[in-house]
Design an enzyme around this catalytic site. Structure first.
Site, mmCIF file in Angstrom:
data_model
loop_
_atom_site.group_PDB
_atom_site.id
_atom_site.type_symbol
_atom_site.label_atom_id
_atom_site.label_comp_id
_atom_site.label_asym_id
_atom_site.label_seq_id
_atom_site.Cartn_x
_atom_site.Cartn_y
_atom_site.Cartn_z
ATOM 1 C CG ASN A 41 -1.815 1.137 1.386
ATOM 2 O OD1 ASN A 41 -1.681 2.126 0.664
ATOM 3 N ND2 ASN A 41 -2.740 1.057 2.327
ATOM 4 N NE ARG A 45 -5.433 2.854 -0.876
ATOM 5 C CZ ARG A 45 -5.341 4.003 -0.197
ATOM 6 N NH1 ARG A 45 -4.263 4.271 0.501
ATOM 7 N NH2 ARG A 45 -6.337 4.852 -0.214
ATOM 8 C CG HIS A 89 -10.551 6.113 1.745
ATOM 9 N ND1 HIS A 89 -10.979 7.350 2.157
ATOM 10 C CD2 HIS A 89 -9.204 6.124 1.853
ATOM 11 C CE1 HIS A 89 -9.928 8.086 2.501
ATOM 12 N NE2 HIS A 89 -8.836 7.355 2.321
ATOM 13 N NE ARG A 93 -5.855 14.238 1.053
ATOM 14 C CZ ARG A 93 -6.075 12.932 0.957
ATOM 15 N NH1 ARG A 93 -7.195 12.488 0.426
ATOM 16 N NH2 ARG A 93 -5.190 12.083 1.401
ATOM 17 C CD GLU A 152 -7.386 1.047 3.446
ATOM 18 O OE1 GLU A 152 -6.769 1.408 4.476
ATOM 19 O OE2 GLU A 152 -7.528 1.774 2.459
#
Ligand SMILES: Nc1ncnc2c1ncn2[C@@H]1O[C@H](COP(=O)(O)OP(=O)(O)O)[C@@H](O)[C@H]1O
Ligand SMILES: CC(=O)OP(=O)(O)O
Ligand SMILES: [Mg+2]
Length: 402
Positions: A10, A93, A182, A243, A386
């Protein structure tokens, strides 16, 4: 026994997380993290999970390629080298797969070119993902390398949620639409939430709140995503670590025309210098809570803005879904920050939402309910995984093509 190990990579903008799993029994063999890539004080942490041995190392790591080589060396020291015949695939990923990729995909030159083409809409993520893939391919050219896309789970969104209300021709020409991110986490957590309720995914409506450094919400009806808060890029939606999430797009024109800022400067401002860090100088929720406890007003306001946005999305997704069985908090903030969970549902009793203070305060790495027993809508904390989801999808794909 046939080989059954999968390595998951990832690669983020300044970090690489990795895990080695044996898919025959689901055992995690090794896991690690390389962070602050590009800095003199980069850090590598590697854990041999079956023995519990941990190695940590701090020093310069120039780029993602160097990071990949360093983690390959650590795996090698534990007898898990990338040259091992036990390894059946490497799962990656990949953040942006556009509309092209709706499923996990074995990577070839055509797939690489498409991931590269999507860099402008995932500038923080896709370049790092590509370096991870290319380095892994160079180390093991014979192994299948599988891309698992963040966007894939969201491709079921109806056009009414996926389209922006802008000129259709312009939107189509430049592929401007809401893709969502996501997705691997939203898919895993929505399924795990159904399991926690003792129901099949097809039988429940769930709102998933993935609150990490990047953060997004999704509305999942019967196992399928019907709306999500991130858009063309991972900038839209919730307030994040660095962000801004949602803003009036005219802020950009204003900063360019009146503030004299360039497009690149505004891009950096909104992606890297906004959100919690822009509001109070810190992006780590632990630090923000500590400052609030000391009476820091800036940290308090940053927290309040973060919660206000989160609440708006919870309300919106209750409306989108009509009936909601559960909302699930996940990722670094969602799994650990009890004050965030409490504040996010405070005052939403009319929507059937509330948390039990004692249950919310419990620390655990297991999926759990934190709403009162008789709650109409269950509130859950469901740790995301994940890496396991990527490994599962990667293994299923290579077994299927055996
Ligand atoms: N114990 C904690 N309490 C509150 N917030 C936490 C805790 N642990 C981690 N976090 C938050 O989680 C964030 C990282 O989440 P994570 O899901 O690992 O992010 P990413 O995968 O995007 O790097 C940290 O920046 C911090 O804000
Ligand atoms: C898509 C995205 O925001 O990912 P991350 O949270 O890893 O930055
Ligand atoms: Mg994350």
């Amino acid at each position: 026994m046939s080989p059954s190990r999968v390595l998951v990579l990832n690669s983020g903008s300044s970090s690489v997380k990795y895990q080695l799993l044996d898919m025959s029994d689901g055992v995690r063999l090794a896991a690690g993290l390389v962070e602050r890539i590009g800095e003199e004080s980069a850090r590598l942490k590697h854990a041999h999970l079956t023995s519990g041995a941990v190695r940590e190392w701090t020093g310069p790591i120039a780029d993602h390629e160097a990071a990949l080589k360093a983690l390959a060396e650590e795996l090698d020291k534990d007898g898990f080298g990338l040259d091992s015949p036990e390894l059946v695939a490497i799962g990656h990923r990949v953040v942006h797969g556009g509309k092209t990729f709706t499923e996990p995909t074995v990577i070839d030159e055509v797939v690489l070119a498409e991931i590269e083409r999507l860099i402008p809409v995932a500038p923080l993520h896709n370049p790092a993902n590509l370096i991870g893939i290319r380095t892994a391919m160079a180390l093991r050219p014979d192994l299948p390398q599988v891309a698992v896309f963040d966007t894939a789970f969201h491709t079921t969104m109806p056009e009414s949620a996926a389209r922006y209300a802008i000129d259709v021709q312009v939107a189509d020409e430049y592929r401007v639409r809401r893709y969502g991110f996501h997705g691997t986490s939203h898919a895993y957590v929505s399924r795990a939430t159904a399991k926690l309720l003792g129901k099949a995914p097809e039988d429940v409506n769930v709102i998933v709140l993935h609150l990490g450094n990047g953060a997004s919400a999704s509305a999942v009806r019967g196992g399928k995503c019907v709306d999500t808060s991130m858009g063309l890029t991972p900038l839209e939606g919730l307030v994040m670590g660095t962000r801004s999430g949602d803003i009036d797009p005219a802020v950009i024109f204003h900063l360019a025309r009146v503030g004299g800022m360039s497009i690149d400067e505004i891009d950096t401002l909104l992606n890297k210098k906004s959100g919690l860090v822009g509001l109070c100088g810190d992006n780590d929720m632990r630090e923000i809570r500590r400052r609030i406890d000391e009476g820091d007003a800036k940290a308090r306001l940053a927290f309040d803005i973060y919660i206000h946005r989160l609440k708006k999305y919870i309300g919106a997704y209750c409306a989108v879904l009509g009936t909601v069985d559960a909302i699930a908090f996940t990722a670094g903030v969602g799994e650990n920050a009890a004050p965030v969970r409490e504040a996010a549902v405070a005052g939403l009793e009319t929507l059937g939402l509330s948390v039990d203070g004692a249950l919310n305060a419990v620390r655990s790495d297991q999926p759990r309910l934190i709403s009162p027993e008789d709650a109409r809508v269950k509130v859950a904390v469901v740790p995301t995984d994940e890496e396991l989801e990527i490994a599962t999808q990667t293994y299923a794909l290579v077994r299927q093509s055996d």
